[in-house]
Enzyme design. Structure first.
Site, PDB file in Angstrom:
ATOM      1  N   HIS A 300      44.121  37.660  41.234  1.00 57.61           N
ATOM      2  CA  HIS A 300      43.196  39.062  41.254  1.00 57.61           C
ATOM      3  C   HIS A 300      42.569  39.202  39.961  1.00 57.61           C
ATOM      4  CE1 HIS A 300      42.807  43.377  40.943  1.00 57.61           C
ATOM      5  NE2 HIS A 300      43.127  43.076  42.310  1.00 57.61           N
ATOM      6  N   ASP A 357      44.790  42.536  49.062  1.00 56.97           N
ATOM      7  CA  ASP A 357      44.043  42.090  50.132  1.00 56.97           C
ATOM      8  C   ASP A 357      44.675  41.067  51.275  1.00 56.97           C
ATOM      9  OD1 ASP A 357      42.224  43.869  49.032  1.00 56.97           O
ATOM     10  OD2 ASP A 357      41.726  41.961  47.228  1.00 56.97           O
TER      11      ASP A 357
END
Length: 421
Positions: A300, A357
């Site tokens: 991330h 995600d």
């Protein structure tokens, strides 16, 4: 700071979680110089009471409450109320909030004329951005942010209508008749029936699915000053209305580097499946410095450790897959990649863990939600954060956003007549 032999002092601000900032608000006035910070990675654009994020420690809190506690013990509308108004609602406040959202969930029938103007092939995010902006035409009165009643009405109206419009983008693409909000059901349950209930029969909600979506929406509710949130604040700083500002946020979220990341995850998984499903081959490609292939949904930009949201939603994803008993080679590939990334020293040493995600894409796929609707799902969850940020920015009377630049073009040069060029 010393510039051209002259020393200047600038105040240092410390946030409630000991974040330190140098206040350069007067830098250009005092020195004639500006800072250059592409992407604003080192620049704070505002002071905010809404969300605290510590990427190094893997911490996310809304209004001081740990994301782990909120996801486990609250529902999405409770968290929406918290994010927007600053405190968790009482039982009476929550009931009123939900009833008022129901009251404003009916969308003007003329909106159907607008959605009918789009081809079925239009991307749902483009349609959603347009429909959200079009709400301004049906609600032309400018909201007085200092008036609590007007502000509250604008908030519940946005929460009610946006959910309906988001599902209409799916119904349009599928060629289904458009559904309406059912005031006897909850917000997240309404989302599922708005999406999937057909005139030929009732839609029966699956509590495991509703719980997983509720958690996903909570996890997406706000995430500090990201691209779409900063866009909402920037557009709103011109005193553009709430609908117009959120429409801009939808467009910003659309990009594959932001909200489109979970769509990119599924596209990657489908690519691996089409290639034969050999996960080891693609794990090797991901480790090869000379190979452009990247594992989408791992690591991330902000979290340098494990994404705290991923820890929460991994459990929900496992429960959904087990409950639905989905037999899908693409999801099998996802599970193999997840196991490899969680156990392979290459990924562990680089903190390339599955992020939110990755898991949200798995859940949406299992529910039969098309890939191009994934970012719309993100937008539904992020809506309360956008509302809260817009409201805070306006109440704080923040100035219109106006970044500076360093000009690198030609210096002054003489104009050349056409026949001499």
């Amino acid at each position: 700071m010393e510039l051209d032999g002259t020393k200047y002092e600038f105040p240092v601000l410390v946030g409630s979680e000991n974040e330190v900032a140098i206040d350069i608000n007067k830098l250009r006035d005092l020195t004639g110089a500006i800072t250059l910070d592409p992407g604003y990675k080192n620049s704070g654009s505002c002071k905010s009471d809404i969300t605290f994020l510590d990427g190094e420690e893997g911490i996310l809190r809304y209004r001081g409450y740990a994301i782990e506690d909120l996801a486990e013990r609250a529902n999405f509308l409770e968290v929406s109320y918290l994010v927007i108004f600053g405190e968790l609602p009482t039982k009476a406040q929550l009931e009123q909030f939900e009833n008022d959202i129901r009251k404003y969930s009916l969308v003007n029938e003329e909106m159907k004329n607008i959605i009918d103007g789009f081809p079925k092939t239009a991307h749902p995010m483009g349609v959603l951005s347009s429909l959200t902006s079009a709400l301004t035409a049906f609600n032309p009165k400018v909201v007085n942010v200092e008036n609590d009643k007007e502000m509250y009405e604008a908030i519940v109206k946005t929460m009610g209508k946006f959910l309906v419009l988001a599902t209409w983008t799916f119904r349009k693409a599928m060629g289904y008749p458009l559904n309406y909000y059912d005031n006897t059901k909850g917000y997240v349950e309404n989302f599922m029936r708005l999406m999937f209930e057909l005139p030929t029969g009732p839609y029966k909600a699956n509590p495991v699915v509703i719980d997983a979506l509720d958690k996903l929406f909570i996890l997406h509710a706000d995430h500090e000053q990201n691209c779409s949130t900063s866009t909402v604040r920037m557009v709103g700083s011109s005193h553009a209305g709430l609908f117009a500002s959120i429409s801009a946020g939808v467009s910003a979220l659309w990009g594959p580097l932001h909200g489109g990341a979970n769509q990119a995850v599924l596209e990657m998984l489908e690519e691996i499946n089409k290639d034969g499903g050999d996960t080891e081959k693609f794990l090797a490609k991901a480790k090869d410095k000379n190979d452009p292939f990247r594992l989408m949904g791992f690591g991330h930009r902000v979290y340098k450790n494990f994404d705290p949201r991923a820890k929460i939603i991994k459990k929900a994803a496992d429960e959904v897959l087990e409950n639905l008993g989905v037999d899908d080679p693409v999801l099998d590939i996802a599970k193999k990649l997840e196991i490899a990334a969680l156990n392979d020293d290459y990924f562990k040493s680089r903190n390339l863990y599955p992020n939110v995600d990755f898991y949200s894409g798995i859940i949406y796929r299992a529910l039969g939600i098309p890939t191009d609707m994934f970012t719309v799902m993100f937008a539904i969850g992020r809506l309360p954060g956008w509302i809260a940020q817009w409201k805070e920015m306006r109440l704080n009377k923040e100035p219109i956003g106006r970044p500076r630049q360093i000009y690198t073009g030609y210096p002054l040069r003489p104009f050349v007549e056409t026949d001499k060029r």
